[in-house]
Write a protein that holds these residues in place. Structure first.
Motif, PDB file in Angstrom:
ATOM      1  N   GLY B  68      24.755  15.417  75.197  1.00  0.00           N
ATOM      2  CA  GLY B  68      26.126  15.794  74.885  1.00  0.00           C
ATOM      3  C   GLY B  68      26.174  17.045  74.029  1.00  0.00           C
ATOM      4  N   SER B  69      27.409  17.504  73.727  1.00  0.00           N
ATOM      5  CA  SER B  69      27.524  18.749  72.985  1.00  0.00           C
ATOM      6  C   SER B  69      28.167  18.534  71.628  1.00  0.00           C
ATOM      7  CB  SER B  69      28.329  19.757  73.801  1.00  0.00           C
ATOM      8  OG  SER B  69      29.582  19.191  74.113  1.00  0.00           O
ATOM      9  N   LEU B  70      27.695  19.318  70.672  1.00  0.00           N
ATOM     10  CA  LEU B  70      28.184  19.215  69.310  1.00  0.00           C
ATOM     11  C   LEU B  70      29.607  19.766  69.223  1.00  0.00           C
ATOM     12  CD1 LEU B  70      26.897  18.456  66.500  1.00  0.00           C
ATOM     13  CD2 LEU B  70      26.680  20.918  66.165  1.00  0.00           C
ATOM     14  N   VAL B  71      30.491  19.013  68.602  1.00  0.00           N
ATOM     15  CA  VAL B  71      31.861  19.470  68.427  1.00  0.00           C
ATOM     16  C   VAL B  71      31.911  20.345  67.178  1.00  0.00           C
ATOM     17  CG1 VAL B  71      34.250  18.747  68.063  1.00  0.00           C
ATOM     18  CG2 VAL B  71      32.726  17.345  69.454  1.00  0.00           C
ATOM     19  N   PHE B  79      34.970  12.457  61.072  1.00  0.00           N
ATOM     20  CA  PHE B  79      33.509  12.455  61.043  1.00  0.00           C
ATOM     21  C   PHE B  79      33.028  12.793  59.635  1.00  0.00           C
ATOM     22  CE2 PHE B  79      29.459  14.747  61.236  1.00  0.00           C
ATOM     23  CZ  PHE B  79      28.674  13.804  61.877  1.00  0.00           C
ATOM     24  N   ALA B  80      32.092  11.982  59.125  1.00  0.00           N
ATOM     25  CA  ALA B  80      31.539  12.255  57.800  1.00  0.00           C
ATOM     26  C   ALA B  80      30.026  12.334  57.898  1.00  0.00           C
ATOM     27  CB  ALA B  80      31.937  11.147  56.831  1.00  0.00           C
ATOM     28  N   LYS B  81      29.452  13.291  57.208  1.00  0.00           N
ATOM     29  CA  LYS B  81      27.992  13.399  57.166  1.00  0.00           C
ATOM     30  C   LYS B  81      27.458  12.287  56.270  1.00  0.00           C
ATOM     31  CE  LYS B  81      25.437  16.839  57.651  1.00  0.00           C
ATOM     32  NZ  LYS B  81      24.251  16.956  58.537  1.00  0.00           N
ATOM     33  N   GLN B  82      26.297  11.790  56.647  1.00  0.00           N
ATOM     34  CA  GLN B  82      25.690  10.754  55.813  1.00  0.00           C
ATOM     35  C   GLN B  82      24.841  11.420  54.750  1.00  0.00           C
ATOM     36  OE1 GLN B  82      23.639   7.667  57.955  1.00  0.00           O
ATOM     37  NE2 GLN B  82      22.307   7.409  56.181  1.00  0.00           N
ATOM     38  N   VAL B  83      25.292  11.291  53.489  1.00  0.00           N
ATOM     39  CA  VAL B  83      24.549  11.960  52.426  1.00  0.00           C
ATOM     40  C   VAL B  83      23.716  10.973  51.622  1.00  0.00           C
ATOM     41  CG1 VAL B  83      26.122  13.906  52.217  1.00  0.00           C
ATOM     42  CG2 VAL B  83      26.560  11.841  50.912  1.00  0.00           C
ATOM     43  N   ILE B  84      23.906   9.683  51.873  1.00  0.00           N
ATOM     44  CA  ILE B  84      23.202   8.652  51.112  1.00  0.00           C
ATOM     45  C   ILE B  84      22.374   7.813  52.069  1.00  0.00           C
ATOM     46  CG2 ILE B  84      23.565   6.535  49.767  1.00  0.00           C
ATOM     47  CD1 ILE B  84      24.329   8.764  48.098  1.00  0.00           C
ATOM     48  N   ASN B  85      21.149   7.543  51.676  1.00  0.00           N
ATOM     49  CA  ASN B  85      20.316   6.660  52.490  1.00  0.00           C
ATOM     50  C   ASN B  85      20.883   5.254  52.455  1.00  0.00           C
ATOM     51  OD1 ASN B  85      18.426   8.683  52.998  1.00  0.00           O
ATOM     52  ND2 ASN B  85      17.479   8.292  51.011  1.00  0.00           N
ATOM     53  N   ASN B  86      20.601   4.491  53.461  1.00  0.00           N
ATOM     54  CA  ASN B  86      20.973   3.077  53.515  1.00  0.00           C
ATOM     55  C   ASN B  86      22.457   2.831  53.737  1.00  0.00           C
ATOM     56  OD1 ASN B  86      18.371   2.501  53.048  1.00  0.00           O
ATOM     57  ND2 ASN B  86      18.641   1.749  50.962  1.00  0.00           N
ATOM     58  N   ALA B  87      23.259   3.887  53.644  1.00  0.00           N
ATOM     59  CA  ALA B  87      24.690   3.662  53.791  1.00  0.00           C
ATOM     60  C   ALA B  87      25.103   3.689  55.252  1.00  0.00           C
ATOM     61  CB  ALA B  87      25.465   4.703  53.007  1.00  0.00           C
ATOM     62  N   LEU B 177      29.203   9.278  66.973  1.00  0.00           N
ATOM     63  CA  LEU B 177      29.320   9.701  65.582  1.00  0.00           C
ATOM     64  C   LEU B 177      28.068   9.268  64.842  1.00  0.00           C
ATOM     65  CD1 LEU B 177      33.061   8.714  64.972  1.00  0.00           C
ATOM     66  CD2 LEU B 177      32.143  10.900  65.762  1.00  0.00           C
ATOM     67  N   ASP B 178      27.249  10.240  64.539  1.00  0.00           N
ATOM     68  CA  ASP B 178      25.973   9.988  63.881  1.00  0.00           C
ATOM     69  C   ASP B 178      25.951  10.824  62.612  1.00  0.00           C
ATOM     70  OD1 ASP B 178      23.382  10.065  62.979  1.00  0.00           O
ATOM     71  OD2 ASP B 178      22.471  10.342  64.958  1.00  0.00           O
ATOM     72  N   GLY B 179      26.005  10.160  61.471  1.00  0.00           N
ATOM     73  CA  GLY B 179      26.104  10.843  60.185  1.00  0.00           C
ATOM     74  C   GLY B 179      24.929  11.763  59.865  1.00  0.00           C
ATOM     75  N   LEU B 180      23.841  11.658  60.648  1.00  0.00           N
ATOM     76  CA  LEU B 180      22.703  12.541  60.399  1.00  0.00           C
ATOM     77  C   LEU B 180      22.833  13.842  61.184  1.00  0.00           C
ATOM     78  CD1 LEU B 180      19.684  10.064  60.412  1.00  0.00           C
ATOM     79  CD2 LEU B 180      20.837  11.086  58.445  1.00  0.00           C
ATOM     80  N   LYS B 181      23.793  13.882  62.107  1.00  0.00           N
ATOM     81  CA  LYS B 181      23.991  15.110  62.880  1.00  0.00           C
ATOM     82  C   LYS B 181      25.061  15.970  62.220  1.00  0.00           C
ATOM     83  CE  LYS B 181      22.015  13.338  67.028  1.00  0.00           C
ATOM     84  NZ  LYS B 181      22.265  12.501  68.201  1.00  0.00           N
ATOM     85  N   ASP B 182      25.201  17.202  62.729  1.00  0.00           N
ATOM     86  CA  ASP B 182      26.115  18.126  62.057  1.00  0.00           C
ATOM     87  C   ASP B 182      27.573  17.901  62.389  1.00  0.00           C
ATOM     88  OD1 ASP B 182      24.133  19.410  60.662  1.00  0.00           O
ATOM     89  OD2 ASP B 182      23.615  20.677  62.380  1.00  0.00           O
ATOM     90  N   GLY B 183      27.820  17.171  63.446  1.00  0.00           N
ATOM     91  CA  GLY B 183      29.210  16.912  63.811  1.00  0.00           C
ATOM     92  C   GLY B 183      29.258  15.826  64.858  1.00  0.00           C
ATOM     93  N   PRO B 184      30.463  15.503  65.322  1.00  0.00           N
ATOM     94  CA  PRO B 184      30.568  14.517  66.399  1.00  0.00           C
ATOM     95  C   PRO B 184      29.924  15.078  67.669  1.00  0.00           C
ATOM     96  CG  PRO B 184      32.734  15.053  65.461  1.00  0.00           C
ATOM     97  CD  PRO B 184      31.762  16.044  64.910  1.00  0.00           C
ATOM     98  N   ILE B 185      29.380  14.200  68.491  1.00  0.00           N
ATOM     99  CA  ILE B 185      28.811  14.636  69.758  1.00  0.00           C
ATOM    100  C   ILE B 185      29.780  14.242  70.868  1.00  0.00           C
ATOM    101  CG2 ILE B 185      26.849  14.446  71.328  1.00  0.00           C
ATOM    102  CD1 ILE B 185      26.045  15.615  68.651  1.00  0.00           C
ATOM    103  N   ASP B 186      30.230  15.241  71.607  1.00  0.00           N
ATOM    104  CA  ASP B 186      31.166  15.002  72.698  1.00  0.00           C
ATOM    105  C   ASP B 186      30.388  14.544  73.929  1.00  0.00           C
ATOM    106  OD1 ASP B 186      33.027  15.059  74.703  1.00  0.00           O
ATOM    107  OD2 ASP B 186      33.931  16.961  74.062  1.00  0.00           O
ATOM    108  N   LEU B 187      30.697  13.361  74.412  1.00  0.00           N
ATOM    109  CA  LEU B 187      29.965  12.828  75.556  1.00  0.00           C
ATOM    110  C   LEU B 187      30.798  12.873  76.832  1.00  0.00           C
ATOM    111  CD1 LEU B 187      28.287   9.855  73.688  1.00  0.00           C
ATOM    112  CD2 LEU B 187      27.102  11.852  74.582  1.00  0.00           C
TER     113      LEU B 187
END
Lengths: 117, 335
Positions: B68-71, B79-87, B177-187
């Motif tokens: 897919g492509s990055l939005v 969409f929120a970036k994951q900045v904390i481990n385990n969250a 929506l993967d908080g480790l990526k830079d944005g939502p992935i459009d599928l």
């Protein structure tokens, strides 16, 4: 085997094989003494079933593993008094399960094991 | 993702639908529950509908290919970036909830306010504000796995890195929506029936893992069954009353045809009510079971263990049993 002579960490769950679980859950005296400490469960089951179920359940086994590790770390010594097993204090401090088991049996024969409160 | 350093005081939580359901309730959200999916069969999804989003748990591996492509401009999507481990568990669930516009789902005051407050933030800022929400962290942490003892130098068996991502339909398109990526992935585009679109994506993801290695888990965020069934029953009950009223006004001898038609309708509604009542009972039994499981998980087993050891000691069986345990352990270790 190079490991053969070294002390191994014993998980007390290992003593609860099928035969042991069967004999424990059919021992009516034991059932009476353990009943107050069983987790809440379906009240329509009899105590024997509930004990069997508890002994084989993941939460209990995790707790027993955790207890085994704590015992063998030697860090439970200071808790023995509180747990009514004052005579096993030194043994628990050594962190060896069999030494601990012997101390408990000796205390039981001497009649110094306190009941759980 | 779970790294062992510090973990920012967010604990790891089990991927258990019951825990997720409680987690959501703890955030103040109503009208939803979480169910685990055991296969990707159509019927599995069918009986859970409406599905608001999927949460996929898998063993994290570096360098996984992105489909897919990055939005780039993700303002329409929460969409929120994951900045904390385990969250990530909490974050994946929130990704579904904060993007959900279904009438069944009520976000509740806390999340509603949070969504409004962070609406204009970029993904990193959203992630930061999320991790700074004390209430969210407290709720998350209240689902920590129980530990009976805290050790000074307990050997922290390194946990494998598991990661949660969310799949949600937003305005007719499917997103990952993967908080480790830079944005939502459009599928790509998806219709009303977005499950059809997500299925092949999940399938290929799952088959990329070695067979026999169960390293993933799929959960669906769905409408609260009980609430839905109760609403259905209420509607059916009023249908039934209407029909009763009509039937009572009818002259059975003159309007035989109308009478039979109404009788027929009446029977159909009754059948539906029976079915709904049955499902309601199933759901209630399930909740009771969950409650018992919960109580068992939270039970303090230490007194029972101590009592068991004492009883065995009194019976003179403790030494014999521990020796046996030790021998077994040696056999296992030597093998």
């Amino acid at each position: 085997n190079i490991l053969a002579g070294l002390p191994v960490e014993v998980d007390l769950n290992q003593m609860l094989d099928e035969a042991a679980v069967s004999s424990l859950s059919s021992n009516s005296q034991l059932l009476q003494q353990l009943r107050p400490f069983l987790p809440p469960g379906s009240e329509n089951e009899n105590t024997s079933e509930r004990l069997r179920e508890t002994l084989t359940s993941p939460p209990f086994q995790q707790a027993l593993s955790s207890f085994s590790t704590a015992l063998q770390s030697g860090q439970l010594g200071s808790m023995m008094d509180q747990l009514g097993m004052a005579d096993a204090l030194d043994a628990a401090g050594q962190g060896d399960v069999t030494v601990f088991a012997r101390a408990l049996e000796t205390a039981a024969r001497a009649g110094t094991l306190q009941d759980n409160t | 993702m779970a790294d062992d350093d510090g973990a920012g005081n967010w604990c790891l939580i089990d991927s258990d639908p019951r825990i997720f359901t409680e987690l959501i309730k703890g955030f103040g959200v109503t009208g939803v529950q979480v169910e685990e999916l055991w296969s990707l069969e159509k019927e599995e999804f069918e009986k859970l509908k409406p599905i608001h989003g999927l949460v996929f748990l898998f063993k994290w591996r570096p360098g996984e290919e992105t489909v897919g492509s990055l939005v780039q401009d993700s303002r329409q999507i929460y969409f929120a970036k994951q900045v904390i481990n385990n969250a990530c568990a909490t974050q994946a669930v929130l990704s579904v909830l904060l993007n959900c516009n279904h009438k069944d789902v009520q976000l509740g005051e806390m999340l509603y306010k949070f969504k409004e407050f962070s609406a204009d933030f970029d993904p990193t800022m959203r992630g930061l504000s999320l991790s700074n929400m004390d209430i969210i962290r407290q709720v998350h942490n209240s689902f920590a796995r129980q530990q009976m003892f805290e050790f000074e130098n307990s050997s922290n068996k390194s946990e494998e890195a598991f990661h949660f991502v969310a799949y949600v339909p937003i305005n007719g398109r499917l997103y990952e929506l993967d908080g480790l990526k830079d944005g939502p992935i459009d599928l790509g585009k998806c219709g009303e029936d977005w499950i059809t679109a997500v299925k092949p994506i999940l399938e290929s993801r799952m088959t990329s893992y070695a067979t026999g290695e169960i390293r993933f888990n799929l959960m669906a965020v769905v409408s609260d069954h009980k609430m839905k069934l109760e609403a259905d029953l209420e509607k059916l009950q009023s249908n039934l009353s209407d029909l009763e009223g009509k039937l009572s006004k009818l002259d059975t001898k003159k309007d035989t045809e109308a009478y039979l038609k109404l009788k027929n309708e009446y029977a159909t509604v009754e059948l539906k009510m029976n079915e709904a009542n049955h499902q309601l009972r199933v759901e209630e039994e399930k909740r009771l079971r969950y409650k018992i499981e919960h109580a068992k998980r939270d039970h303090n087993y230490l007194p029972m263990i101590v009592q068991l050891l004492k009883c065995l000691a009194k019976d003179g069986r403790l030494v014999e049993l521990t020796e046996k345990a030790e021998q077994r352990q040696k056999a296992v270790t030597a093998a």
